[in-house]
Design a protein around this motif. Sequence first.
Motif, PDB file in Angstrom:
ATOM      1  N   ARG A 274      56.749  70.463 -40.383  1.00 25.33           N
ATOM      2  CA  ARG A 274      56.933  71.822 -40.167  1.00 25.33           C
ATOM      3  C   ARG A 274      55.672  72.190 -39.372  1.00 25.33           C
ATOM      4  NH1 ARG A 274      60.380  75.418 -41.243  1.00 25.33           N
ATOM      5  NH2 ARG A 274      58.862  76.978 -41.968  1.00 25.33           N
ATOM      6  N   ILE A 275      55.625  72.738 -37.975  1.00 28.09           N
ATOM      7  CA  ILE A 275      54.558  73.048 -37.305  1.00 28.09           C
ATOM      8  C   ILE A 275      54.408  74.551 -36.602  1.00 28.09           C
ATOM      9  CG2 ILE A 275      53.498  72.266 -35.177  1.00 28.09           C
ATOM     10  CD1 ILE A 275      53.681  70.244 -37.246  1.00 28.09           C
ATOM     11  N   GLY A 276      53.310  75.106 -36.930  1.00 19.99           N
ATOM     12  CA  GLY A 276      52.934  76.413 -36.072  1.00 19.99           C
ATOM     13  C   GLY A 276      52.269  75.925 -35.007  1.00 19.99           C
ATOM     14  N   TRP A 277      52.470  76.535 -33.822  1.00 20.07           N
ATOM     15  CA  TRP A 277      51.493  76.241 -32.516  1.00 20.07           C
ATOM     16  C   TRP A 277      51.332  77.213 -31.911  1.00 20.07           C
ATOM     17  CZ3 TRP A 277      54.502  73.138 -27.872  1.00 20.07           C
ATOM     18  CH2 TRP A 277      53.561  72.851 -26.818  1.00 20.07           C
ATOM     19  N   LEU A 278      49.884  77.496 -31.842  1.00 23.92           N
ATOM     20  CA  LEU A 278      49.251  78.606 -31.139  1.00 23.92           C
ATOM     21  C   LEU A 278      48.992  78.198 -29.706  1.00 23.92           C
ATOM     22  CD1 LEU A 278      46.308  79.695 -33.701  1.00 23.92           C
ATOM     23  CD2 LEU A 278      48.746  80.290 -33.568  1.00 23.92           C
ATOM     24  N   ALA A 279      49.950  78.729 -28.882  1.00 22.85           N
ATOM     25  CA  ALA A 279      50.385  78.163 -27.587  1.00 22.85           C
ATOM     26  C   ALA A 279      49.511  79.248 -26.465  1.00 22.85           C
ATOM     27  CB  ALA A 279      51.566  78.229 -27.170  1.00 22.85           C
ATOM     28  N   LEU A 280      48.794  78.621 -25.725  1.00 22.47           N
ATOM     29  CA  LEU A 280      48.024  79.348 -24.720  1.00 22.47           C
ATOM     30  C   LEU A 280      48.906  79.481 -23.522  1.00 22.47           C
ATOM     31  CD1 LEU A 280      44.237  78.432 -25.120  1.00 22.47           C
ATOM     32  CD2 LEU A 280      45.026  80.719 -24.869  1.00 22.47           C
ATOM     33  N   LEU A 296      59.780  74.304 -35.801  1.00 20.51           N
ATOM     34  CA  LEU A 296      58.570  74.498 -34.778  1.00 20.51           C
ATOM     35  C   LEU A 296      58.455  76.064 -34.692  1.00 20.51           C
ATOM     36  CD1 LEU A 296      56.035  73.987 -33.069  1.00 20.51           C
ATOM     37  CD2 LEU A 296      57.638  73.925 -31.166  1.00 20.51           C
ATOM     38  N   VAL A 297      57.197  76.721 -35.289  1.00 24.91           N
ATOM     39  CA  VAL A 297      56.983  78.303 -34.760  1.00 24.91           C
ATOM     40  C   VAL A 297      56.081  78.260 -33.646  1.00 24.91           C
ATOM     41  CG1 VAL A 297      56.288  80.204 -36.038  1.00 24.91           C
ATOM     42  CG2 VAL A 297      57.238  78.686 -37.330  1.00 24.91           C
ATOM     43  N   VAL A 298      56.483  78.695 -32.411  1.00 22.88           N
ATOM     44  CA  VAL A 298      55.562  79.139 -31.456  1.00 22.88           C
ATOM     45  C   VAL A 298      55.085  80.287 -31.560  1.00 22.88           C
ATOM     46  CG1 VAL A 298      55.299  78.839 -29.038  1.00 22.88           C
ATOM     47  CG2 VAL A 298      56.879  77.289 -30.079  1.00 22.88           C
ATOM     48  N   VAL A 299      53.693  80.596 -31.369  1.00 23.93           N
ATOM     49  CA  VAL A 299      53.058  81.805 -31.300  1.00 23.93           C
ATOM     50  C   VAL A 299      52.260  81.956 -30.087  1.00 23.93           C
ATOM     51  CG1 VAL A 299      51.440  83.192 -32.464  1.00 23.93           C
ATOM     52  CG2 VAL A 299      52.765  81.772 -33.873  1.00 23.93           C
ATOM     53  N   PRO A 300      53.046  82.815 -29.162  1.00 28.21           N
ATOM     54  CA  PRO A 300      52.219  82.775 -27.613  1.00 28.21           C
ATOM     55  C   PRO A 300      51.019  83.690 -28.075  1.00 28.21           C
ATOM     56  CG  PRO A 300      54.507  83.866 -27.963  1.00 28.21           C
ATOM     57  CD  PRO A 300      54.110  83.582 -29.245  1.00 28.21           C
ATOM     58  N   MET A 301      49.712  82.885 -27.410  1.00 30.97           N
ATOM     59  CA  MET A 301      48.377  83.543 -27.692  1.00 30.97           C
ATOM     60  C   MET A 301      47.919  83.988 -26.291  1.00 30.97           C
ATOM     61  SD  MET A 301      47.574  83.458 -30.903  1.00 30.97           S
ATOM     62  CE  MET A 301      45.865  83.687 -31.007  1.00 30.97           C
ATOM     63  N   PRO A 302      47.212  85.209 -26.456  1.00 31.90           N
ATOM     64  CA  PRO A 302      46.698  85.784 -25.188  1.00 31.90           C
ATOM     65  C   PRO A 302      45.762  84.927 -24.634  1.00 31.90           C
ATOM     66  CG  PRO A 302      46.259  87.220 -27.121  1.00 31.90           C
ATOM     67  CD  PRO A 302      46.871  85.954 -27.734  1.00 31.90           C
ATOM     68  N   ASP A 303      45.599  84.738 -23.128  1.00 33.25           N
ATOM     69  CA  ASP A 303      45.056  83.772 -22.375  1.00 33.25           C
ATOM     70  C   ASP A 303      43.616  84.537 -21.867  1.00 33.25           C
ATOM     71  OD1 ASP A 303      46.014  85.433 -20.504  1.00 33.25           O
ATOM     72  OD2 ASP A 303      46.725  83.630 -19.312  1.00 33.25           O
ATOM     73  N   GLU A 304      43.333  85.527 -22.539  1.00 38.25           N
ATOM     74  CA  GLU A 304      42.050  86.453 -21.983  1.00 38.25           C
ATOM     75  C   GLU A 304      41.505  86.239 -23.805  1.00 38.25           C
ATOM     76  OE1 GLU A 304      39.566  89.283 -22.414  1.00 38.25           O
ATOM     77  OE2 GLU A 304      41.400  89.955 -23.234  1.00 38.25           O
ATOM     78  N   PRO A 305      40.006  86.047 -23.460  1.00 39.52           N
ATOM     79  CA  PRO A 305      39.450  85.836 -24.796  1.00 39.52           C
ATOM     80  C   PRO A 305      39.226  86.783 -25.783  1.00 39.52           C
ATOM     81  CG  PRO A 305      37.903  85.536 -22.745  1.00 39.52           C
ATOM     82  CD  PRO A 305      39.233  85.711 -22.106  1.00 39.52           C
ATOM     83  N   ALA A 306      38.872  88.250 -25.284  1.00 44.23           N
ATOM     84  CA  ALA A 306      38.844  89.431 -26.229  1.00 44.23           C
ATOM     85  C   ALA A 306      39.944  89.684 -27.019  1.00 44.23           C
ATOM     86  CB  ALA A 306      38.577  90.697 -25.474  1.00 44.23           C
ATOM     87  N   PHE A 308      42.553  87.389 -27.366  1.00 47.91           N
ATOM     88  CA  PHE A 308      42.649  86.024 -28.212  1.00 47.91           C
ATOM     89  C   PHE A 308      41.905  86.170 -29.559  1.00 47.91           C
ATOM     90  CE2 PHE A 308      43.938  81.520 -28.634  1.00 47.91           C
ATOM     91  CZ  PHE A 308      43.098  81.148 -29.586  1.00 47.91           C
ATOM     92  N   ALA A 309      40.513  86.576 -29.429  1.00 49.90           N
ATOM     93  CA  ALA A 309      39.854  86.894 -30.646  1.00 49.90           C
ATOM     94  C   ALA A 309      40.391  88.249 -31.689  1.00 49.90           C
ATOM     95  CB  ALA A 309      38.397  87.387 -30.297  1.00 49.90           C
ATOM     96  N   ALA A 310      40.955  89.080 -30.879  1.00 48.75           N
ATOM     97  CA  ALA A 310      41.466  90.301 -31.797  1.00 48.75           C
ATOM     98  C   ALA A 310      42.670  89.604 -32.512  1.00 48.75           C
ATOM     99  CB  ALA A 310      41.785  91.532 -30.901  1.00 48.75           C
ATOM    100  N   ALA A 311      43.351  88.670 -32.027  1.00 44.38           N
ATOM    101  CA  ALA A 311      44.617  88.326 -32.744  1.00 44.38           C
ATOM    102  C   ALA A 311      44.118  86.905 -33.508  1.00 44.38           C
ATOM    103  CB  ALA A 311      45.770  87.917 -31.619  1.00 44.38           C
ATOM    104  N   ILE A 312      43.283  86.296 -33.486  1.00 42.79           N
ATOM    105  CA  ILE A 312      43.234  84.893 -33.847  1.00 42.79           C
ATOM    106  C   ILE A 312      43.525  84.990 -35.579  1.00 42.79           C
ATOM    107  CG2 ILE A 312      40.837  84.784 -33.796  1.00 42.79           C
ATOM    108  CD1 ILE A 312      43.529  81.693 -33.537  1.00 42.79           C
ATOM    109  N   TYR A 313      42.547  85.746 -36.233  1.00 44.31           N
ATOM    110  CA  TYR A 313      42.609  85.587 -37.619  1.00 44.31           C
ATOM    111  C   TYR A 313      43.832  86.227 -38.246  1.00 44.31           C
ATOM    112  CZ  TYR A 313      37.665  84.508 -37.825  1.00 44.31           C
ATOM    113  OH  TYR A 313      36.464  83.611 -37.860  1.00 44.31           O
TER     114      TYR A 313
END
Length: 352
Positions: A274-280, A296-306, A308-313
């Motif tokens: 069972r996979i979670g995918w942080l997808a850029l 599969l759980v796909v989590v769309p991640m922001p493609d802008e660094p600030a 992305f950082a705000a969301a990652i943890y």
Amino acid sequence: MPRRLPDILPIEWPENDPAPPPSTDEALDRAVVLIRSGGLVAIPTETVYGLATDALDSESVDRIFRAKGRPATNPLIVHVADQAMAQSLASAWPAVAEAITSHFWPGPVTVVVPKHRDVPDIVTAGGPTVALRCPAHRLTRRLIERSGYPLAAPSANRSESLSPTRAAHVLESLGDRVDLILDGGPCPHGIESTVVDCTTSPPQILRPGPIGRAALEAVIGGPLAVGSVDTAPASAEPARTPGSHARHYAPRTPLELTADAPTRVAELLRTGKRIGWLALRPTDPAVRALAASHDLVVVPMPDEPAAFAAAIYATLHALDHRDLDRIICDVPPATEPWHAIHDRLTRAASPT
Ligand code: AMP
Ligand code: MG
């Protein structure tokens, strides 16, 4: 008898209001009483939540180490209300520290300077330097001013685990090991401060963070050295840059960074994982082709660094509750604005 769980008190200060609402001031008053009696209070900052106590009292600081299970060799950042309070904790104030703090404080950069004798050894892990930061969060500065003490405050989580960017993360990680949680909402930067050693020539970035190398060099007017990422596993031996232990900031679910996530995800799904995918690149046909899988759980991640950082943890905290075998993350771009994120993800993916 088990201790009771801490209260979580909301605090706020609407942008255009001259003073915080009375409920916020009452919450700060409770925090001040606790801090003055050696208690531990979780505080919001613009980076991550901190576990705070009086930095000048060794016994209080010892409670932080015990609550986190933090090795005594890993020094703490001391949070100050302003530059003057910072200078009172330093035995010398290098020009580089002056330049950085004048420009970026209050904000997400920490300076390492020679320590004043009043700073207890436990704070600095016995070393001759102290790490200082003035947080941008207005209410946190108000708390420091009211308590009258600088606050030693590492991230409010058990050692080596994910940093908290929401009050709920603090409760989950520390539970009854914290006396009170001040809930200031989500942390806007979402990753830990940049740490700069101002005692070396050239000065050195010990931990990349929200303030990048180019911005710092422009203000210093010269080059900065960048500490090499320590690839050894965390150990009890003293480290010059303690946060550089390879494994740090890690979710419970094993995390893998990969340049070819579609292939890796397909491979793992075939073996029943069972996979979670942080997808850029969530709209990629390769992601869409795999996303139909129930495993599969796909989590769309922001493609802008600030962003992305705000969301990652918060994203990793959430995936840790999904009963997954593995979290796969697309490798972010190799450009300088992604440097701090790359650093955190690499550590989070480092084996135990
Ligand atoms: P945290 O656990 O997130 O609060 O991170 C604190 C980090 O600050 C440590 O891991 C170190 O990298 C850094 N730090 C604190 N004090 C010092 C110091 N005196 N010298 C060098 N780095 C320090
Ligand atoms: Mg930490």
